[in-house]
Each structure stands twice: as structure tokens, then as C-alpha cells.
Design a protein around this motif. Structure first.
Motif, PDB file in Angstrom:
ATOM      1  N   LYS A 274       0.836  -1.209   0.000  1.00 46.98           N
ATOM      2  CA  LYS A 274       0.000   0.000   0.000  1.00 46.98           C
ATOM      3  C   LYS A 274       0.869   1.257   0.000  1.00 46.98           C
ATOM      4  O   LYS A 274       0.539   2.259  -0.652  1.00 46.98           O
ATOM      5  CB  LYS A 274      -0.909  -0.011   1.229  1.00 46.98           C
ATOM      6  N   ALA A 275       1.979   1.218   0.730  1.00 47.41           N
ATOM      7  CA  ALA A 275       2.872   2.376   0.828  1.00 47.41           C
ATOM      8  C   ALA A 275       3.926   2.386  -0.274  1.00 47.41           C
ATOM      9  O   ALA A 275       4.768   3.294  -0.327  1.00 47.41           O
ATOM     10  CB  ALA A 275       3.556   2.386   2.194  1.00 47.41           C
ATOM     11  N   LYS A 276       3.916   1.363  -1.151  1.00 43.20           N
ATOM     12  CA  LYS A 276       4.871   1.238  -2.258  1.00 43.20           C
ATOM     13  C   LYS A 276       6.305   1.176  -1.746  1.00 43.20           C
ATOM     14  O   LYS A 276       7.201   1.877  -2.219  1.00 43.20           O
ATOM     15  CB  LYS A 276       4.689   2.394  -3.248  1.00 43.20           C
ATOM     16  N   ILE A 277       6.492   0.311  -0.742  1.00 37.02           N
ATOM     17  CA  ILE A 277       7.822   0.106  -0.146  1.00 37.02           C
ATOM     18  C   ILE A 277       8.227  -1.349  -0.385  1.00 37.02           C
ATOM     19  O   ILE A 277       7.440  -2.265  -0.115  1.00 37.02           O
ATOM     20  CB  ILE A 277       7.783   0.401   1.375  1.00 37.02           C
ATOM     21  N   PRO A 278       9.438  -1.620  -0.897  1.00 34.67           N
ATOM     22  CA  PRO A 278       9.867  -3.008  -1.114  1.00 34.67           C
ATOM     23  C   PRO A 278       9.945  -3.778   0.198  1.00 34.67           C
ATOM     24  O   PRO A 278      10.242  -3.208   1.250  1.00 34.67           O
ATOM     25  CB  PRO A 278      11.245  -2.865  -1.764  1.00 34.67           C
ATOM     26  N   PHE A 279       9.684  -5.094   0.131  1.00 30.68           N
ATOM     27  CA  PHE A 279       9.655  -5.902   1.349  1.00 30.68           C
ATOM     28  C   PHE A 279      10.266  -7.269   1.083  1.00 30.68           C
ATOM     29  O   PHE A 279      10.420  -7.710  -0.062  1.00 30.68           O
ATOM     30  CB  PHE A 279       8.217  -6.060   1.850  1.00 30.68           C
ATOM     31  N   TYR A 280      10.591  -7.954   2.186  1.00 29.22           N
ATOM     32  CA  TYR A 280      11.164  -9.303   2.093  1.00 29.22           C
ATOM     33  C   TYR A 280      10.680 -10.126   3.279  1.00 29.22           C
ATOM     34  O   TYR A 280      10.537  -9.621   4.396  1.00 29.22           O
ATOM     35  CB  TYR A 280      12.695  -9.257   2.098  1.00 29.22           C
ATOM     36  N   GLY A 281      10.425 -11.399   3.041  1.00 24.21           N
ATOM     37  CA  GLY A 281      10.005 -12.318   4.097  1.00 24.21           C
ATOM     38  C   GLY A 281       9.934 -13.722   3.545  1.00 24.21           C
ATOM     39  O   GLY A 281      10.273 -13.961   2.366  1.00 24.21           O
ATOM     40  N   SER A 282       9.513 -14.668   4.368  1.00 22.47           N
ATOM     41  CA  SER A 282       9.444 -16.060   3.920  1.00 22.47           C
ATOM     42  C   SER A 282       8.284 -16.775   4.610  1.00 22.47           C
ATOM     43  O   SER A 282       8.027 -16.559   5.801  1.00 22.47           O
ATOM     44  CB  SER A 282      10.756 -16.787   4.230  1.00 22.47           C
TER      45      SER A 282
END
Length: 495
Positions: free
Chosen positions: A154-162
Motif C-alpha cells: 500500500k505504501a509502495k515500499i519493497p519488502f522481504y520475508g518467507s
């Protein structure tokens, strides 16, 4: 006790002392005891309150004060300084730089709003020109990665997780390394929280911290945590190197004591407060304005900043020019009503004004005020451009008033009430006509004195007394530094 009530209790205690015929040891003790009770009920830890009371008594030695000293002022200043000291750990938090990647680790109990706060922190810095990224190292809470992913998208911020990896330290390292390669300058790592202080939580935090080597560890703390705030914050500080605190859920129902306790326990500054669930409900924390509002002295700079945020820059010069000539039209009133509604909850806005503490607006009155403003705006929507741009209320004859009432679905008496409100505001601005407008920092003492005389005509006697009379008003103008700021400030206050 919610923050608004705390403000009212402290203000009331100081005012009662000011009204005392003689300011002696009893008057001081009565004042401090009431403030003590208010702070304890607002979840400030007992030993902090006791220490503050002792320090104030050391500072204010009534027997040593020479005749002629303003004892009331000295006592109030001592209370202000002690509350500020509680919120000032004596050091600044690490500030991320755009020249190299910074890693920020978020820790806290489950349910504190940590994941949402991570995104708010990233979004805030994104608007400042940073390139932030989010890493979800919370493998304990079901749906944690989904929540972070949704917020980040929603905030157009890159993310990472698993969804498959169970080792939070490994996920954190992979995410940090990835975003460093992508030249992100602010990498924010969200960690797992728990409902209780389990040993596994702190061990996991240590592992993630050791693996990512963060530049800053932020403790996210729920403002409604209660008297446990001090112990909880201290436990986190003993496990990881907490360098800053963010207080979450500081809306109209929040208690203010948590902020005081968290700073004392972590010896780290509060850098932001979360005031709602939206991305923009995130404010920089400044101790002095916060304490000033607690004491009912307002936060002029915060009020002016809020007003300037919602008034478009291209409209400010024209608006200020019109107001400086006393040309207050219905269109200006409409626009400023809209600005006030955009500034946030009316209680929060009014708490920034000296003498109008949020406690002075009882529960339910805020909704009434907002509803009245919206009704007035609906009526003005039924006016012609000529009527809106006129500064002469006499143009509204009986037929025009009836037309406006029919068009807005209101009754004639309500339209007449709205026009009376307009006349009141127009009269006020007529008194301000001639207020000198100068650039910030360039106001001479002569200009300040002239402007003070103009503004003293606008303020009610009670308001002027709260500020400290003409001397206080002149001091306020000197502090503000410009007629421009003051014009915007008073323009917002009366809408």
C-alpha cells in the motif's frame, strides 16, 4: 486516566496554586500532591513520580526566595523542567543517513502495533527522500508477513520475508543483504513479539541483533500498557541495545504516562508517536511542546505547523494578505473550516492552544463541534460566488436566507446562526486589521509591540490572562519570530 484528563488535572492543580492568596509550603504541597495523583493514575511509575516531587521541592525553597519573586511562576517552571527531564535522556537517537545503508531493528511485545509502526517509520522516511525497505523476521505470529506485505504494498515500499523459513535471524540477514545490494538506504527489520516476557523472545531478539548488527534498535511500546511500562521497557533494554522509543496508539483515549516511564527505563529518547491507524498518523515527538500541553500552556509551534500543513502553500500569501486587511469573507471562513477539520481531532488541535486544554472540551462536545462546522459548510455550499466573496453580511436578505435554507436542507434559524458566527469572526478580524506582516526573524521590537496591542484586542481577558498578560503575549511573539506565523496561528484558532 487519558492524556486529555491528565492535562486538565495538572492544569487545574497549577491554577489552584496560582489562585491561592498566599503561596506557602501548604499550597506547594497541595499542588504537587494533585499532580502526583494525576501522574500515577496516568501510569507513570511510582518511583519516577516520587523522584520528581523530591526534586521540585529541592529547587523551590520558598524560604530562600526573596520578596518580590514570582513564586507561582518559579514553581510552574520547576514542574515544567522536571517533566521535561523525565522525557529527556540526555542523548539523541541515531538518525539514518542517505549516504550509506542503515539497519533499524524494531522490538516490542505482541499487540503493541509494531508491524504497523515499522511501515509508518518507513513511509515517513520515504517522504523525506529515503529509499526504505521492510524485512519481516517475525516467524512466530501467524499472518505477520501477510500484514507487513499488505502495508508495504500500500505504501509502495519493497519488502522481504518467507513463508517457509523458520529461523528469524536467517530471514533478517537475507533481507538486509538483498536490500543493501539494491542500494536501499534504510532497511527496517520487524521482529517477533510475545504476550509475555518469555526467555525465548529475548534470546531471539539477541540472535537477530547479532546477525544484522543494527545501527538503531527501536522499542515500540503500547501507550495503554499501564504501570508495567517501566518494567517492560527496562527488560527490553537489558536484552538489546535499545536506542529509541516509539509510543503507539497515542490517540484521544491514550494515557500519557507510558512515554515518561519508557524514557526513564531505557535511557533512550521517544522519537515518534503513533496517533492512529493510517500511515500519516505518525508524529515526531518533541518533549517540550508535549509537556507544555500537559501543563495547559499549549504548543503554538505545533499548532502553526499543523495549520501550515493543511493550508496549500500557494493559498497562504493571498489568505494572509486578505486577513491582514481585515477582509474576512464567507469563502475564507469556509476554507478555514475545511483546514481545521483536516488538522485532526478537535481535542488534539485545541490542546495546543494555551488556556484551551483538551480537558475543557467534555466528551461528546467534539462531535457536536465537528457536526456544526459541517452544517455551516453545507449551508455555504448553497450560496452563490458573489455571496461567498462578499464581506458585507447585509447582502443576505430574507429571501436569500430562505433560499440557502431550502438548498442545504436546514431551517432558517440555523442559517441565521451561521451568519452570526460569520459576523463574530469578521468583527474579530476587523480588530486585527493592520497587523504588520514581516518575514520570519525580521520583526523589530517596535513591530512586536504594535502587533501585541492588535492581538490583545482579539483575545478574551481569560485567554490573555492564561498567556501571561501583555508581557506574556509579547514574549510569545518574540518566540514565534514572525507576524506571519502568528497570523496563521490566530486564523486557525478561531475557526
Amino acid at each position: 486516566m487519558v492524556l486529555a484528563e491528565l492535562c486538565g488535572r495538572i492544569t487545574g492543580a497549577i491554577q489552584q496554586m496560582k489562585n491561592a492568596t498566599i503561596v506557602d509550603e501548604k499550597a506547594l504541597n497541595d499542588c504537587l500532591n494533585e499532580i502526583t495523583r494525576a501522574l500515577l493514575q496516568s501510569d507513570v511509575s511510582f518511583h519516577l513520580v516520587k523522584e520528581m516531587q523530591t526534586n521540585i521541592k529541592k529547587i523551590v525553597n520558598l524560604e530562600d526566595l526573596a520578596v518580590g519573586h514570582n513564586k507561582r511562576r518559579i514553581i510552574e517552571q520547576a514542574i515544567f523542567c522536571e517533566l521535561c527531564k523525565m522525557l529527556d535522556p540526555g542523548k539523541s537517537a541515531f538518525a539514518p543517513k542517505k549516504t550509506k545503508p542503515s539497519v533499524v531493528l524494531f522490538v516490542g511485545l505482541q499487540g503493541a502495533g509494531k508491524t504497523t509502526t515499522c511501515t509508518k517509520y518507513a513511509y515517513y522516511h520515504q517522504k523525506k527522500g529515503y529509499k526504505p525497505a521492510l524485512v519481516c523476521a517475525d516467524t512466530f505470529r501467524a499472518g505477520a508477513f501477510d500484514q507487513l506485505k499488505q502495508n508495504a504494498t500500500k505504501a509502495k515500499i519493497p519488502f522481504y520475508g518467507s513463508y517457509t523459513e523458520s529461523d528469524p535471524a536467517k530471514i533478517a540477514v537475507e533481507g538486509v543483504d538483498r536490500f543493501k545490494k539494491e542500494n536501499c538506504d534504510l532497511i527496517i527489520v520487524d521482529t517477533s513479539g510475545r504476550h509475555k516476557q518469555e526467555a525465548s523472545l529475548f534470546e531471539e531478539m539477541r540472535q537477530v541483533a547479532e546477525a544484522t548488527k543494527p545501527d538503531l534498535v527501536i522499542f515500540a511500546m503500547d501507550s495503554s500498557i499501564g504501570q508495567a511500562a517501566f518494567e517492560q521497557a527496562q527488560a527490553f533494554k537489558q536484552s538489546v541495545a535499545v536506542g529509541a522509543v516509539i509510543i503507539t496508539k497515542m490517540d484521544g483515549h491514550a494515557k500519557g504516562g507510558g512515554a515518561l516511564s519508557a524514557v526513564a527505563a531505557t535511557k533512550s529518547p521517544v522519537i515518534f508517536i503513533g496517533t492512529g491507524e493510517h500511515m500519516d498518523d505518525f508524529e515526531i515527538f518533541d518533549a517540550k511542546p508535549f509537556v507544555s500541553r500537559l501543563l495547559g500552556n499549549g504548543d503554538w509551534s505545533g499548532f502553526v505547523n499543523k495549520l501550515q500543513e493543511v493550508v496549500p502553500k500557494d493559498q497562504q500569501p493571498e489568505l494572509l494578505e486578505k486577513l491582514s486587511h481585515g477582509n474576512f469573507t464567507l469563502r475564507i471562513m469556509y476554507d478555514q473550516f475545511q483546514n481545521i477539520l483536516n488538522m485532526g481531532p478537535l481535542k488534539e488541535v485545541f490542546s495546543m492552544l494555551p488556556g484551551i486544554c483538551a480537558e475543557m472540551m467534555p466528551e461528546g462536545h467534539e462531535k457536536e463541534s465537528q457536526a456544526k462546522i459541517k452544517r455551516y459548510m453545507t449551508m455555504m455550499d448553497s450560496m452563490t460566488n458573489e455571496e461567498l466573496d462578499s464581506s458585507n453580511p447585509k447582502v443576505f436578505n430574507g429571501s436569500k436566507i430562505m433560499r440557502i435554507a431550502r438548498g442545504s436542507g436546514r431551517i432558517v434559524t440555523e442559517v441565521m446562526d451561521m451568519l452570526e458566527e460569520y459576523k463574530r469572526l469578521a468583527t474579530m478580524w476587523g480588530k486585527v486589521k493592520g497587523l504588520k506582516m514581516l518575514e520570519k526573524g525580521n520583526m523589530s521590537s517596535l513591530s512586536r509591540n504594535k502587533n501585541s496591542q492588535h492581538l490583545s484586542k482579539v483575545l478574551t481577558p481569560q485567554m490573555l490572562k492564561q498567556i501571561g498578560g501583555m508581557g506574556g503575549l509579547q514574549s510569545l511573539m518574540k518566540q514565534m519570530g514572525s507576524g506571519k506565523d502568528l497570523m496563521g496561528m490566530f486564523g486557525g484558532r478561531d475557526e
